[in-house]
Write an enzyme that holds these catalytic residues in place. Structure first.
Site, short mmCIF file in Angstrom:
data_model
loop_
_atom_site.label_atom_id
_atom_site.label_comp_id
_atom_site.label_asym_id
_atom_site.label_seq_id
_atom_site.Cartn_x
_atom_site.Cartn_y
_atom_site.Cartn_z
N HIS A 164 0.82 -1.21 0.00
CA HIS A 164 0.00 0.00 0.00
C HIS A 164 0.86 1.26 0.00
O HIS A 164 0.34 2.37 -0.16
CB HIS A 164 -0.92 -0.03 1.24
CG HIS A 164 -2.00 0.99 1.23
ND1 HIS A 164 -2.02 2.07 2.10
CD2 HIS A 164 -3.12 1.12 0.47
CE1 HIS A 164 -3.09 2.80 1.88
NE2 HIS A 164 -3.78 2.26 0.89
N ARG A 222 -11.21 11.60 9.23
CA ARG A 222 -12.30 11.84 8.29
C ARG A 222 -13.42 10.81 8.41
O ARG A 222 -14.59 11.13 8.38
CB ARG A 222 -11.77 11.83 6.85
CG ARG A 222 -12.82 12.26 5.83
CD ARG A 222 -12.41 11.92 4.42
NE ARG A 222 -12.64 10.52 4.11
CZ ARG A 222 -11.73 9.70 3.59
NH1 ARG A 222 -10.53 10.13 3.35
NH2 ARG A 222 -12.02 8.44 3.33
N HIS A 230 -7.50 13.25 2.58
CA HIS A 230 -6.93 11.91 2.43
C HIS A 230 -5.51 11.79 2.97
O HIS A 230 -5.01 10.69 3.18
CB HIS A 230 -6.96 11.52 0.95
CG HIS A 230 -6.70 10.08 0.68
ND1 HIS A 230 -5.49 9.62 0.18
CD2 HIS A 230 -7.46 8.98 0.86
CE1 HIS A 230 -5.54 8.31 0.04
NE2 HIS A 230 -6.73 7.89 0.45
#
Length: 735
Positions: A456, A585, A613
């Site tokens: 990732h 978030r 993000h």
């Protein structure tokens, strides 16, 4: 290419990551058992916040419709993955409880109630928006009569574009019940044959490639849903029949892909797994509110709704298709267009990315600064005769990827190019298989990473011949190499030519491609395990500062915080007196503001025009934040067990003073100061809009109107200065 063998033991792999537990810290035994929010219910709270933006009177109407569409898309994925996973646990009788002590059955019961409420709210908001849009000249045809010109156009459109693609299927013992694909929708018709009066039931499935909404020509802008169009023109589909009734339905299926550790070929495995996903168990059946009870019973029986939910709604069965209506050319009903800036630092070097990075580290914040700089970095590497090698991770690259084109160009130019393509990127598996095939044909060495860990990390590494040796240029990102989402997601791109980062990046790629353990990294913390260990070390330092009577502060910005051990560490820090401000978030399982447990912790969520993000950690290091000595990190990892223990991730320290100031004193601080787009989480798990106060502050507006600190170069010494943010009671201050 053959699949990677299972990962070898890693010095900080999941089993050993638990060694960094609370056992060495006083107070761990005093933590209460009910100290976590449920992950799934927290996510549903997040989607309520997204849906609330569809009612935000400060947004243009088509942008509000966009938020309604996003909330529907989010909900679909949640059902196909998270709800499906819980249903699978119930079917398999897996006796596992969530961190808040609920069984899978109990969680499903709570989720089913919440889902029903969310779908009902979506339908209500859809009705409100259609009325408001019609007043502005954007109409959605639902139940009203058609005007003559509308009827004529739709008849012609139906005959030419819809009718040839439809396949009515009789529902009777002589015909097998048709398969309904995941996210598939259809219409059940109750008919009577005119010739003999015999009743007939027919199903018409909507072809997946067919547009969800059809635009009629002319003005005012008029749209009709494809199901509504088919229903209105059904007499052309069933000549010789009278139509007694009809009802629209939609199906969501289990879409998760489980990885088998003994998979011998990951490519072949994923190609077959994607096909299986389309045929997964039904998790949700959505029906129109007036759907016939007998037809509903038939669907329940034929679809074998074991542990599935049935919801009836007055609104569209899928909100995702509304994105087509959002694209209507009505700039007065949308946000004012925004064009991201190109970093002045690179322009000052005549666009030479390598010269700019070589001079000094650089950070770029997307989407306020153009993602083109990342593309240019790779394209320049591809065409530069002095570049000898490029190594790149690819998690989600998008359908029209300039990143892929740059890597292919580099390989065709004779450079050594390695691409780590993550096949396990959920819902992008098929696209990534396509890119892997394209890259391999061009001569790129494609690696699929580990079988049981996702790669990732967002890392690009360019090795360039300079003088008598080689210099390594690195890009570390908090978001994907995806040019489309980079215009919507707020992320950070960090560029450096610091040899220490270059050596660590080399160790990271050797770990992924050759399973060589990344021992002795100088700058990066690498997961599995390493990111957790570094964060624990930093949190423990703040605890020690607090106990010594010194200022102790932690700021953090994440998309999700669910790992129980990390949360417990933050609880202990709060108990020691550390001031902790979190911007999360989405999902947050930490309970803030509880006396004796988390009274020094605040949690807020920023939901606005752009999707927050970036992942940032900041530790006061003996001083109140922000300060020059603070430890600042950016990361690809969220605060989730999967990121810390089951993924290859990086935590990147920010040492350059200018970059340090931008990340801490601008990006992180601006998120904390925002009052116009923020929600505060309370101790009961509810989110409340923050009162904007007499001097409202909007983090997105701030970055849209103020140039980057790090990317300005010589512009810092001339022209308009970036307004400085400061922490004060009552909000932001500029100087």
């Amino acid at each position: 290419m053959a699949a990677s063998p299972p990962a070898p033991p890693h010095p900080t792999a999941p089993a050993k990551a638990r060694d960094h537990s609370l056992s060495g810290l006083p107070g761990h035994a005093a933590l209460p058992a009910d100290r976590f929010f449920n992950r799934e219910l927290s996510w549903l709270q997040f989607n309520r916040r997204v849906l609330a933006e569809a009612q935000n009177p400060n947004y243009p109407l088509l942008e509000r419709l966009r938020f309604l569409s996003i909330s529907g898309s989010n909900l679909d994925e949640f059902i196909m993955v998270r709800v499906a996973g819980l249903a699978a646990q119930v079917r398999r009788q897996i006796d596992e409880v969530s961190i808040d002590g609920l069984s899978a059955t109990q969680q499903l019961q709570d989720i089913h109630v919440a889902l029903g409420e969310l779908v009902e709210a979506q339908a209500r908001i859809f009705t409100e928006l259609t009325v408001a849009l019609e007043n502005e000249g954007v109409r959605l045809i639902t139940g009203r009569r058609l005007e003559k010109a509308e009827a004529e156009f739709l008849s012609d459109y139906f005959e030419r574009h819809v009718l040839p693609a439809l396949t009515p299927q009789a529902i009777d013992p002589a015909h097998p019940f048709p398969f309904i694909a995941n996210q598939g929708s259809g219409i059940l018709f109750s008919l009577v044959r005119i010739a003999d009066g015999a009743p007939v039931n027919e199903m018409v499935l909507i072809p997946p490639a067919m547009p969800r909404y059809v635009r009629l020509p002319g003005q005012p802008a008029t749209w009709i849903g494809i199901e509504e169009l088919i229903r209105r023109k059904a007499s052309r589909l069933f000549p010789g029949f009278r139509i007694h009734g009809n009802g629209i339905f939609r199906v969501l299926r289990d879409s998760d892909i489980e990885i088998e550790e003994d998979a011998e070929d990951l490519v072949r495995y994923f190609r077959t797994a994607i096909q299986r996903r389309r045929r997964g168990r039904v998790i949700l059946l959505t029906l129109e509110s007036q759907f016939d009870a007998g037809a509903e019973a038939m669907l329940r029986d034929k679809l074998r709704l074991d542990h599935a939910q049935v919801i009836k709604t007055k609104g569209p069965l899928s909100m995702t298709g509304l994105s087509a209506v959002v694209e209507e050319e009505r700039p007065d009903l949308k946000f004012e267009p925004y064009s991201p800036r190109y970093p002045e630092r690179i322009l000052e070097h005549d666009g030479d990315c390598f010269a700019a990075i070589r001079e000094k580290d650089l950070v770029v914040q997307h989407p306020f600064e153009s993602f083109d700089v990342v593309i240019d970095f790779l394209h320049q590497a591809a065409s530069d005769p002095d570049v000898v090698a490029i190594k790149q991770t690819l998690y989600r690259a998008g359908k029209q990827s300039a990143v892929i084109a740059a890597l292919i160009a580099a390989a065709e130019a004779g450079k050594s190019v390695t691409a780590v393509v993550e096949l396990k990127a959920r819902f992008d598996e098929e696209q990534n298989l396509h890119w892997a095939s394209q890259l391999e044909r061009a001569g790129v060495q494609v690696i699929y990473g580990f079988v049981d860990w996702k790669t990732h990390a967002k890392v690009s590494m360019v090795v360039r011949r300079e003088g008598d040796g080689y210099r390594t240029y690195c890009h570390f990102g908090t978001g994907n190499y995806h040019p489309v989402t980079a215009r919507i997601y707020t992320d950070l791109s960090f560029f450096t030519a610091d040899p220490r980062f270059g050596r660590d990046a080399g160790l990271l790629f050797n770990f992924i491609t050759g399973y060589i353990e990344p021992r002795g990294t100088e700058m990066l913390a690498i997961s599995p395990g390493g990111v957790r260990a570094r964060l624990y070390e930093c949190i423990d330092r703040e605890i020690a500062f607090a106990r010594a009577g010194k200022p102790a502060t932690i700021w953090c910005k994440l998309n999700a915080l669910t790992d129980p051990d990390l949360i417990d560490r933050l609880y202990l820090a709060s108990q020691a007196g550390v001031s902790i401000s979190l911007v999360v978030r989405g999902i947050c399982c930490l309970k803030p503001g509880i006396k004796g447990l988390s009274e020094t912790i605040t949690v807020k969520s920023v939901i606005g025009r752009f999707l927050e993000h970036s992942r940032i950690w900041a530790f006061g290091n003996g001083g109140a934040l922000p300060n020059k000595r603070a430890r600042v990190y950016i990361s690809s990892a969220d605060g989730m067990s999967r990121n810390l223990d089951r993924r290859v991730e990086v935590l990147v320290p920010i040492r350059n003073s200018t970059v340090h100031d931008q990340v801490l004193d601008q990006v992180m601080l601006a998120n904390l100061l925002d009052t116009e787009q923020s929600w505060q989480l309370d101790a009961k798990g509810n989110s409340h809009r923050v009162d904007p106060g007499p001097q409202p502050f909007n983090v997105h507006r701030y970055f849209m109107t103020n140039p980057s600190l790090s990317g300005r170069g010589a512009a810092l010494t001339k022209g308009r200065k970036v307004p400085k943010l400061a922490l004060r009671r009552g909000g932001a201050a500029t100087a």
